[in-house]
Motif scaffolding. Structure first.
Motif, PDB file in Angstrom:
ATOM      1  N   ALA A 186      -5.298  -4.697  28.797  1.00 14.93           N
ATOM      2  CA  ALA A 186      -4.538  -5.750  29.342  1.00 14.93           C
ATOM      3  C   ALA A 186      -3.136  -6.133  28.862  1.00 14.93           C
ATOM      4  CB  ALA A 186      -5.581  -7.027  29.178  1.00 14.93           C
ATOM      5  N   ILE A 187      -2.906  -6.031  27.742  1.00 17.44           N
ATOM      6  CA  ILE A 187      -1.437  -6.126  27.311  1.00 17.44           C
ATOM      7  C   ILE A 187      -0.649  -5.062  27.800  1.00 17.44           C
ATOM      8  CG2 ILE A 187       0.033  -5.818  25.188  1.00 17.44           C
ATOM      9  CD1 ILE A 187      -2.412  -7.259  23.649  1.00 17.44           C
ATOM     10  N   ILE A 188      -0.933  -3.809  28.033  1.00 17.35           N
ATOM     11  CA  ILE A 188      -0.138  -2.829  28.689  1.00 17.35           C
ATOM     12  C   ILE A 188       0.222  -2.947  29.953  1.00 17.35           C
ATOM     13  CG2 ILE A 188      -0.358  -0.239  29.375  1.00 17.35           C
ATOM     14  CD1 ILE A 188       0.337  -0.667  26.372  1.00 17.35           C
ATOM     15  N   ALA A 189      -0.983  -3.670  30.789  1.00 15.08           N
ATOM     16  CA  ALA A 189      -0.686  -3.853  32.273  1.00 15.08           C
ATOM     17  C   ALA A 189       0.239  -5.111  32.561  1.00 15.08           C
ATOM     18  CB  ALA A 189      -1.906  -4.223  32.930  1.00 15.08           C
ATOM     19  N   ALA A 190       0.220  -6.242  31.688  1.00 16.51           N
ATOM     20  CA  ALA A 190       1.040  -7.049  31.822  1.00 16.51           C
ATOM     21  C   ALA A 190       2.412  -6.767  31.332  1.00 16.51           C
ATOM     22  CB  ALA A 190       0.660  -8.380  30.851  1.00 16.51           C
ATOM     23  N   SER A 191       2.683  -5.888  30.512  1.00 22.74           N
ATOM     24  CA  SER A 191       3.988  -5.307  30.076  1.00 22.74           C
ATOM     25  C   SER A 191       4.476  -4.669  31.187  1.00 22.74           C
ATOM     26  CB  SER A 191       3.924  -4.645  28.716  1.00 22.74           C
ATOM     27  OG  SER A 191       3.513  -5.576  27.615  1.00 22.74           O
ATOM     28  N   SER A 192       3.729  -3.736  31.781  1.00 21.38           N
ATOM     29  CA  SER A 192       4.334  -2.869  32.553  1.00 21.38           C
ATOM     30  C   SER A 192       4.839  -3.999  33.950  1.00 21.38           C
ATOM     31  CB  SER A 192       3.439  -1.984  33.446  1.00 21.38           C
ATOM     32  OG  SER A 192       3.001  -1.155  32.236  1.00 21.38           O
ATOM     33  N   VAL A 193       4.034  -4.868  34.413  1.00 17.44           N
ATOM     34  CA  VAL A 193       4.209  -5.571  35.481  1.00 17.44           C
ATOM     35  C   VAL A 193       5.539  -6.588  35.268  1.00 17.44           C
ATOM     36  CG1 VAL A 193       3.736  -7.881  36.702  1.00 17.44           C
ATOM     37  CG2 VAL A 193       2.009  -5.913  36.269  1.00 17.44           C
ATOM     38  N   ALA A 194       5.628  -6.885  34.088  1.00 16.67           N
ATOM     39  CA  ALA A 194       6.847  -7.636  33.471  1.00 16.67           C
ATOM     40  C   ALA A 194       8.261  -6.741  33.600  1.00 16.67           C
ATOM     41  CB  ALA A 194       6.506  -8.507  31.991  1.00 16.67           C
ATOM     42  N   ILE A 195       8.058  -5.368  33.099  1.00 15.11           N
ATOM     43  CA  ILE A 195       9.352  -4.683  33.193  1.00 15.11           C
ATOM     44  C   ILE A 195       9.619  -4.403  34.503  1.00 15.11           C
ATOM     45  CG2 ILE A 195       9.821  -2.473  32.602  1.00 15.11           C
ATOM     46  CD1 ILE A 195       8.322  -2.498  30.177  1.00 15.11           C
ATOM     47  N   PHE A 196       8.605  -3.999  35.273  1.00 17.33           N
ATOM     48  CA  PHE A 196       8.968  -3.819  36.883  1.00 17.33           C
ATOM     49  C   PHE A 196       9.645  -5.081  37.604  1.00 17.33           C
ATOM     50  CE2 PHE A 196       5.523  -0.315  36.755  1.00 17.33           C
ATOM     51  CZ  PHE A 196       6.598   0.580  36.743  1.00 17.33           C
ATOM     52  N   ASN A 197       9.178  -6.375  36.937  1.00 18.69           N
ATOM     53  CA  ASN A 197       9.640  -7.693  37.733  1.00 18.69           C
ATOM     54  C   ASN A 197      11.011  -7.693  37.341  1.00 18.69           C
ATOM     55  OD1 ASN A 197       9.266 -10.044  39.314  1.00 18.69           O
ATOM     56  ND2 ASN A 197       9.886 -10.758  37.299  1.00 18.69           N
ATOM     57  N   TYR A 198      11.361  -7.385  35.883  1.00 20.27           N
ATOM     58  CA  TYR A 198      12.847  -7.642  35.527  1.00 20.27           C
ATOM     59  C   TYR A 198      13.698  -6.530  36.069  1.00 20.27           C
ATOM     60  CZ  TYR A 198      16.508  -7.668  32.008  1.00 20.27           C
ATOM     61  OH  TYR A 198      17.892  -7.622  31.617  1.00 20.27           O
ATOM     62  N   GLN A 199      13.162  -5.257  36.348  1.00 22.49           N
ATOM     63  CA  GLN A 199      14.168  -4.342  37.037  1.00 22.49           C
ATOM     64  C   GLN A 199      14.472  -4.809  38.290  1.00 22.49           C
ATOM     65  OE1 GLN A 199      12.189  -0.744  37.630  1.00 22.49           O
ATOM     66  NE2 GLN A 199      14.149   0.355  38.055  1.00 22.49           N
ATOM     67  N   LYS A 200      13.726  -5.636  39.135  1.00 25.07           N
ATOM     68  CA  LYS A 200      13.946  -6.242  40.416  1.00 25.07           C
ATOM     69  C   LYS A 200      14.914  -7.303  40.077  1.00 25.07           C
ATOM     70  CE  LYS A 200       9.493  -5.023  42.909  1.00 25.07           C
ATOM     71  NZ  LYS A 200       8.392  -5.536  43.465  1.00 25.07           N
ATOM     72  N   LEU A 201      14.742  -8.283  39.072  1.00 21.04           N
ATOM     73  CA  LEU A 201      15.439  -9.520  38.958  1.00 21.04           C
ATOM     74  C   LEU A 201      16.796  -9.150  38.825  1.00 21.04           C
ATOM     75  CD1 LEU A 201      15.424 -12.462  38.541  1.00 21.04           C
ATOM     76  CD2 LEU A 201      14.697 -12.106  36.184  1.00 21.04           C
ATOM     77  N   SER A 202      17.080  -8.015  37.868  1.00 23.65           N
ATOM     78  CA  SER A 202      18.278  -7.674  37.346  1.00 23.65           C
ATOM     79  C   SER A 202      18.928  -6.683  38.383  1.00 23.65           C
ATOM     80  CB  SER A 202      18.359  -6.987  36.211  1.00 23.65           C
ATOM     81  OG  SER A 202      17.692  -5.822  36.180  1.00 23.65           O
ATOM     82  N   SER A 203      18.534  -6.551  39.632  1.00 24.07           N
ATOM     83  CA  SER A 203      19.124  -5.389  40.796  1.00 24.07           C
ATOM     84  C   SER A 203      20.229  -6.300  41.370  1.00 24.07           C
ATOM     85  CB  SER A 203      18.092  -5.250  41.605  1.00 24.07           C
ATOM     86  OG  SER A 203      18.753  -4.533  42.851  1.00 24.07           O
ATOM     87  N   PRO A 204      21.275  -5.656  41.909  1.00 27.95           N
ATOM     88  CA  PRO A 204      22.149  -6.119  42.634  1.00 27.95           C
ATOM     89  C   PRO A 204      21.989  -6.737  44.140  1.00 27.95           C
ATOM     90  CG  PRO A 204      23.081  -4.197  41.658  1.00 27.95           C
ATOM     91  CD  PRO A 204      21.618  -4.046  41.428  1.00 27.95           C
ATOM     92  N   VAL A 205      20.585  -6.397  44.623  1.00 28.46           N
ATOM     93  CA  VAL A 205      20.229  -6.719  45.711  1.00 28.46           C
ATOM     94  C   VAL A 205      20.033  -8.411  45.511  1.00 28.46           C
ATOM     95  CG1 VAL A 205      18.517  -6.535  47.638  1.00 28.46           C
ATOM     96  CG2 VAL A 205      19.455  -4.498  46.376  1.00 28.46           C
ATOM     97  N   VAL A 206      19.136  -8.675  44.574  1.00 29.21           N
ATOM     98  CA  VAL A 206      18.896  -9.948  44.374  1.00 29.21           C
ATOM     99  C   VAL A 206      20.078 -10.924  44.310  1.00 29.21           C
ATOM    100  CG1 VAL A 206      17.459 -11.665  42.764  1.00 29.21           C
ATOM    101  CG2 VAL A 206      16.488  -9.525  43.384  1.00 29.21           C
ATOM    102  N   ALA A 207      21.011 -10.309  43.198  1.00 24.49           N
ATOM    103  CA  ALA A 207      22.257 -10.989  43.231  1.00 24.49           C
ATOM    104  C   ALA A 207      23.000 -11.465  44.396  1.00 24.49           C
ATOM    105  CB  ALA A 207      23.108 -10.450  41.943  1.00 24.49           C
TER     106      ALA A 207
END
Length: 205
Positions: free
Chosen positions: A67-88
């Motif tokens: 469960a910790i590994i799955a939650a960490s993976s989801v958080a990493i992918f979400n941070y990658q989208k959040l820091s994308s120039p598309v969102v900015a």
């Protein structure tokens, strides 16, 4: 003759004594192992039992680890989208759009402190379809931005850029004017540039 008989009886007597001593040793009970809180051991005894070994129970810890590994993976992918120039870029376009400011007001930003970026963002394949909640001084809404690239060397074409209010009303922000039309492509992050260059090198081979 007499001496031979004495030696035979002495040998039988010694054999019986050794058998009796061996049986006494085998019947000797072991002292129980120390328990937590018994205090320090003042002496070492060869007849003390060994403490029981507590085995590690994977059945309890393995689901928690997964469960910790799955939650960490989801958080990493979400941070990658959040820091994308598309969102900015889309967030900046919201701040400068007249209809968006009429609905949301000023100071347009993410609605939540830790925003969740839903949808797909694959610039290498030419597919972008993201949505996230935004807020302003007047209210909040759900923004959706969708764009695709028809050819590998073509430009991105925006298919949807809208705001959905809490009452379910959807407002089209394009209105015949695409603010992203002048952009040949959205800036790629480091991982996407590396994958694109690797695919280009494979084409050369």
């Amino acid at each position: 003759m007499w001496s031979r008989l004495v030696r035979r009886r002495a040998a039988l007597l010694l054999r019986n004594q050794s058998t009796t001593a061996r049986n006494q040793i085998q019947r000797r009970t072991l002292i129980s192992a120390p328990k937590p809180g018994d205090g320090p051991l003042m002496e070492r005894r060869p007849d003390r039992e060994l403490p029981s070994i507590q085995t590690f129970r994977w059945a309890r810890t393995l689901p928690l680890f997964l469960a910790i590994i799955a939650a960490s993976s989801v958080a990493i992918f979400n941070y990658q989208k959040l820091s994308s120039p598309v969102v900015a870029s889309t967030l900046y376009a919201l701040r400068t759009n007249r209809r968006a400011r009429e609905i949301l007001g000023d100071e347009i930003y993410f609605k939540h402190q830790i925003p969740w970026i839903g949808g797909e963002m694959n610039q290498l394949r030419g597919r972008i379809d993201v949505r996230f909640a935004v807020r302003g001084t007047r209210g909040h809404a759900l923004m959706r931005f969708a764009s695709h690239r028809p050819t590998p060397r073509g430009v991105f074409e925006t298919t949807e850029w809208s705001l959905e209010t809490p009452d379910g009303h959807k407002v089209n922000l394009l209105d015949g004017d695409d603010p992203f039309k002048a952009m040949v492509a959205f800036p790629m992050d480091e991982e996407e540039r590396e994958e694109a260059s690797r695919g280009y090198r494979q084409q050369l081979k």
